[in-house]
Design a protein around this motif. Structure first.
Motif, PDB file in Angstrom:
ATOM      1  N   VAL A   1       6.755   0.314   6.574  1.00  5.34           N
ATOM      2  CA  VAL A   1       8.051   0.783   6.133  1.00  5.34           C
ATOM      3  C   VAL A   1       7.821   2.253   5.675  1.00  5.34           C
ATOM      4  CG1 VAL A   1       7.861  -0.095   3.689  1.00  5.34           C
ATOM      5  CG2 VAL A   1       9.912   0.138   4.809  1.00  5.34           C
TER       6      VAL A   1
ATOM      7  N   ARG B   1       8.354  14.803  -4.153  1.00  5.11           N
ATOM      8  CA  ARG B   1       8.560  16.379  -3.777  1.00  5.11           C
ATOM      9  C   ARG B   1       9.809  16.499  -3.197  1.00  5.11           C
ATOM     10  NH1 ARG B   1       3.354  19.255  -1.696  1.00  5.11           N
ATOM     11  NH2 ARG B   1       2.038  18.822  -3.521  1.00  5.11           N
TER      12      ARG B   1
ATOM     13  N   ILE C   1       0.755  -1.159  -0.039  1.00  4.82           N
ATOM     14  CA  ILE C   1       0.072  -0.155   0.050  1.00  4.82           C
ATOM     15  C   ILE C   1       1.000   1.101  -0.042  1.00  4.82           C
ATOM     16  CG2 ILE C   1      -2.032   0.938   1.155  1.00  4.82           C
ATOM     17  CD1 ILE C   1      -2.317  -1.434   2.932  1.00  4.82           C
ATOM     18  N   GLY C   2       0.748   1.802  -1.251  1.00  2.00           N
ATOM     19  CA  GLY C   2       1.991   3.088  -1.340  1.00  2.00           C
ATOM     20  C   GLY C   2       2.733   2.878  -2.282  1.00  2.00           C
TER      21      GLY C   2
ATOM     22  N   LYS D   1      -3.097   6.297  -3.850  1.00  4.59           N
ATOM     23  CA  LYS D   1      -4.441   7.052  -3.826  1.00  4.59           C
ATOM     24  C   LYS D   1      -4.128   8.190  -5.410  1.00  4.59           C
ATOM     25  CE  LYS D   1      -5.803   8.825   0.080  1.00  4.59           C
ATOM     26  NZ  LYS D   1      -5.685   9.655   1.543  1.00  4.59           N
ATOM     27  N   GLY D   2      -3.029   8.270  -5.702  1.00  4.52           N
ATOM     28  CA  GLY D   2      -3.050   9.201  -6.851  1.00  4.52           C
ATOM     29  C   GLY D   2      -2.100   8.510  -7.990  1.00  4.52           C
TER      30      GLY D   2
END
Ligand code: FAD
Length: 506
Positions: free
Chosen positions: A351, A47, A13-14, A37-38
């Motif tokens: 993590v 970033r 997840i991520g 999510k995006g």
């Protein structure tokens, strides 16, 4: 070619740096699905500006890096895990170079090193000037996408369990369709929660979902009161607009008041003091309605070295003195995890920023987060290769508690800004803790992603407010105006949170 399916060996997840490093390590050997999510660029990792900290020169050594990390963390760090991370810095950079990351180099082809706050040596490896995160994510994504299935714009609503093991996730996509996807192991790499505050460096999806997902799945969290505020966000008339990396101060920029008095003149480390110290210094001036500026005139070749900062200057029409203000940046606390990601919940690893391995103590040292994501992401992957586990049968979905509407994001941020910002006190913390009590004690869920995000934010906000209320001392990023000094009785004490504790009323 990747065949689309619903059953995997591992679900991550991520898709920030931590998730991608795990995926790169296991993707050729196991079936992997990865959620975000995006899009892949909508991550805090993308970033990141300053770079990756690693002791790689002859003059420097991992022990120096370790000492600086502990000093910045106010000795609240896990000593062994911090040593593991700092020792691995050199190899981590070498591995990234082999993977194809083009770090900035000088004319003799040596890696260029930046210097940032609270580092005693220049040791920040960077790419594209101040676009390190973008370089890392593009390189990793290119390698990983051939081997793993990406579920972009698909939000994980909850973690599914069977007989105490995590066995899958329930998700909702952009069209509002609910999916159940199964995996023998779930890796939580969901990043942080800067969006709990109105002024933040974090991307819009950083609403702290991972902390809430883990909490509901039975994981233990700790140190949630430690939220780092980055001192220098670019201040605008309506709020803030992006981060000015402290590498700019490392290159000579200075913080000054409206009268051009140097703000950090009396601190031994000057403008490169720890983030907690500098953020408080700026906050103490701004709370009286006065501005603080970053004077960039001493920085040579600003546009070439810091193109992101130069473009902000251009957009807002500044050339020398840029107005700055602190903003929520990084959550030091999180899901208690070992360097190999292990948590107290079978089948669940954590993590990256969502994890609390103890390496950041009470205040993270600059550029240690990307290092942590690479070093521990690699360990998580290696452990999964050793014992991937097996996919279980029919997980039971918890029936959703019919929930009242959670507070709006605006309301949540208003309360968090007031109570849990750069400085805190008992009365506002008590009010915040009361405000979030219902969400915190009930841990509601919803199939509507927007409502679920607000449930997650309220739950995490409740944890932060309660922890900040209980810790009656000041340490690192947690500053209590009514308890302004460190208290030895709090040394080595971590406040922990779990759904079990909450149900038992502890
Ligand atoms: C502007 C900025 C500059 C920074 N500069 C530096 C720097 O120079 N050096 C440094 O070391 N650190 C820096 N940091 C901190 C560092 O970038 C982050 O801590 C780190 O990148 C976190 O990586 P991550 O992989 O854990 O999470 P992220 O990169 O934040 O990725 C999180 C992922 O989880 C996904 N996700 C979250 N919730 C869900 C859900 N419910 N369902 C599905 N997916 C979900 C997100 O969509 C995203 O894909 C900076 C941070 C910011 C914001």
């Amino acid at each position: 070619m990747v065949v689309r399916k619903d059953v995997f060996d591992v679900l991550i997840i991520g898709s920030g740096l931590a998730g991608l490093v795990v995926a790169e390590t296991i993707g050729r050997h196991l079936d992997v699905g990865i959620f975000s999510k995006g899009e892949t660029t909508d991550t805090n990792s993308y970033r990141a500006q300053g770079g990756v900290a690693a002791a790689i020169t002859k003059e420097d050594c991992w022990e120096n890096h370790w000492r600086d990390t502990l000093e910045a963390g106010h000795a609240h760090n896990d000593l062994d895990n911090t040593a593991t991370m700092t020792k691995a810095g050199r190899d981590a950079i070498q591995m990234l170079v082999e993977w194809g990351v083009l770090f900035d180099r000088d004319e003799r082809s040596h890696l260029k090193l930046g210097k940032e706050g609270a580092h005693d040596y220049p040791r920040i490896v960077h790419a594209g000037g101040d676009r390190t995160g973008a370089a890392l994510i593009h390189t990793l994504h290119k390698r990983v996408r051939k081997h793993v299935q990406f579920f972009n714009e698909e939000t994980v609503l909850s973690i599914l369990k069977e007989k105490g093991n995590c066995v899958g996730v329930k998700t909702v996509n952009k069209q509002g369709n609910i999916h159940f996807r199964y995996g023998a192991h779930i890796v939580l790499a969901t990043g942080g929660g800067g969006q709990l505050f109105s002024q933040t460096t974090n991307q819009p999806f950083a609403t702290g979902d991972g902390y809430a997902l883990a909490y509901r799945a039975g994981a233990i969290l700790r140190d949630m009161e430690f939220v780092q505020f980055h001192p220098t966000l670019f201040a605008t008339e309506t709020g803030t607009a992006g981060l000015i990396t402290e590498a700019v101060r490392g290159a000579g920029a200075r913080l000054v008041t409206a009268d051009n008095v140097r703000l950090m003149a009396n601190h031994p480390k000057g403008d490169l003091a720890g983030r907690d110290v500098v953020a408080r210094a700026i906050h103490s001036v701004r709370r009286h309605g006065e501005d603080v500026f970053l004077d960039v005139t001493p920085v040579l070749n600003l546009a070439e070295r810091f193109p992101g900062v130069a473009s902000l200057c251009k957009t807002y029409g500044y050339t020398s003195r840029l107005p700055v203000a602190p903003g929520a940046h990084f959550v030091m606390g999180g899901v208690v995890a070992m360097p190999d990601g292990e948590t107290n919940v079978p089948g669940l690893s954590a993590v990256g920023e969502v994890a609390s391995t103890g390496v950041h103590g009470a205040n993270r040292l600059a550029s240690n987060s990307l290092l942590e994501a690479v070093v521990f992401g690699r360990s998580v992957g290696r452990k999964l290769l050793e014992r991937p586990g097996k996919v279980f049968g029919n997980p039971v979905e918890q029936s959703l508690q019919k929930s009242p509407l959670p507070p709006t994001k605006f309301e949540i941020r208003q309360v968090m800004d007031e109570a849990c910002g750069v400085t805190r006190d008992e009365q506002t913390l008590r009010e915040a803790s009361d405000f979030f009590r219902l969400s915190f004690q009930s841990s509601y869920e919803s199939d509507d992603p927007e409502i679920q995000e607000r449930h997650n934010m309220s739950l995490v906000a409740g944890m932060i407010a309660n922890a900040a209320l209980k810790r009656t001392e000041s340490r690192g990023s947690h500053y209590r105006e009514d308890h302004p000094v460190k208290d030895a009785s709090w040394q080595d004490v971590s406040l922990t949170w779990s759904i079990k504790q909450t149900k038992e009323g502890n």
